[in-house]
Design an enzyme around this catalytic site. Structure first.
Site, PDB file in Angstrom:
ATOM      1  N   ARG A   1      26.233  39.665  15.076  1.00 16.16           N
ATOM      2  CA  ARG A   1      27.456  40.059  15.786  1.00 16.16           C
ATOM      3  C   ARG A   1      27.168  40.615  17.181  1.00 16.16           C
ATOM      4  O   ARG A   1      27.907  41.453  17.694  1.00 16.16           O
ATOM      5  CB  ARG A   1      28.255  41.086  14.971  1.00 16.16           C
TER       6      ARG A   1
ATOM      7  N   SER B   1      37.695  41.618  10.642  1.00 19.89           N
ATOM      8  CA  SER B   1      36.839  42.720  10.171  1.00 19.89           C
ATOM      9  C   SER B   1      36.687  43.781  11.253  1.00 19.89           C
ATOM     10  O   SER B   1      36.453  43.458  12.425  1.00 19.89           O
ATOM     11  CB  SER B   1      35.460  42.186   9.788  1.00 19.89           C
TER      12      SER B   1
ATOM     13  N   GLU C   1      33.028  46.065  14.990  1.00 21.31           N
ATOM     14  CA  GLU C   1      33.029  44.696  15.529  1.00 21.31           C
ATOM     15  C   GLU C   1      34.123  44.581  16.586  1.00 21.31           C
ATOM     16  O   GLU C   1      34.008  43.811  17.523  1.00 21.31           O
ATOM     17  CB  GLU C   1      33.319  43.675  14.421  1.00 21.31           C
TER      18      GLU C   1
END
Length: 299
Positions: free
Chosen positions: A171, A220, A290
């Site tokens: 990520r 998320s 995130e």
């Protein structure tokens, strides 16, 4: 203030545009300016028209993004619905521009008997965002299928780069400063079209069953810490269903925050901080977000 020439630019320039219209959470104050380019050439011309100090923010479908209630200073560039090119570049390689939704790329590849991009159906964003954060779903990650990327800088200059120009992690993607992704070249294998379609259908059904897709959310919220899952830690901390105003931790998936109708960005941000503090206090784990947060707290 960017100079806009009506003769040279073909896109749409909106002033004081509420970002709540352009984010999947349906929150966010106004952007000073929001530009929707007609295509890559128009985007290059627009970037060249901007004064050097102008702040730039890039937005696709508005997922994985929290825009604060005070809005965004500078210019937001919207790629979704604008940078929409999607084609076979050559055998086994698909070129997708930054504004194309991941699910559309997955279907396009499957219909052409190319496999390996099915996981993109589970990413609620565009190619540009997927490249910027190495987005993943159902065991797949974006940069695992990237052969090359196309970028643009604020002078309108375009380049083609390879993965070796970037540091790619979970990520997180680091690379040349002052450039933004405008397209990806995905290298894929040949496969059975029926199997690909079946897998996409299965993945979308799984997403619908395990994620709160019926309520505004941003995907998320937190990265999974090494060897664990953010959702498990949040639920184990008693935070499932916790709310700040109309912003609530989803009862379906604890790593999602949903807008139950009239949430503000401030409520969402407070809930994120509360989750982090609770998990760290009870489990000694610092959850890393995130979600990208931009804008001003107050107008």
């Amino acid at each position: 203030m960017p100079a806009k020439s009506s003769t040279s630019l073909r896109g749409r320039l909106l002033m004081n545009e509420p970002m709540s219209r352009h984010t999947s959470w349906r929150v966010g104050g106004p952007a000073d300016r929001l530009y929707i380019p007609a295509d890559l050439d128009d985007l290059a011309a627009f970037l060249m028209s901007l004064p050097a100090p102008e702040q730039l923010h890039w937005v696709g479908l508005g997922s994985n993004l929290l825009v604060r209630d005070g809005g965004v200073r500078g210019t937001v560039i919207m790629t979704s619905g604008a940078l929409s090119g999607l084609a076979i570049l050559r055998a086994g390689v698909v070129r997708a521009e930054a504004g194309v939704a991941g699910a559309k790329v997955a279907r396009f590849c499957s219909e052409r008997e190319l496999v390996g991009a099915e996981f993109l159906a589970g990413i609620p964003g565009t190619v540009g965002g997927a490249l910027a954060m190495n987005a993943g779903a159902f065991g797949g990650e974006t940069w695992n299928i990237v052969e090359a990327v196309e970028t643009i800088d604020r002078h309108g200059e375009r380049r083609t780069r390879t993965p070796s120009d970037y540091t790619i992690d979970y990520r997180k993607v680091g690379g040349p400063q002052g450039e933004w992704f405008v397209a990806a070249h995905f290298r894929l294998d040949s496969g059975d079209v029926s199997q690909g379609k079946t897998l996409i259908k299965t993945l979308l059904a799984k997403r619908g069953a395990t994620q709160p897709t019926q309520l505004p959310n941003a995907g998320s919220i937190f990265k999974n810490p090494p060897g664990d899952y953010a959702a498990r830690l949040i639920e184990a901390s008693g935070m499932k269903g916790a709310c700040e105003g109309k912003a609530c931790v989803s009862e379906l998936h604890a790593n999602f925050i949903v807008n139950q109708g009239s949430a503000t960005a401030a409520e969402i941000e407070r809930l994120i901080s509360r989750i982090q503090a609770t998990v760290e206090n009870l489990h000694g784990v610092t959850l890393e977000t995130e979600v990208r947060v931009i804008g001003e707290i107050n107008a």
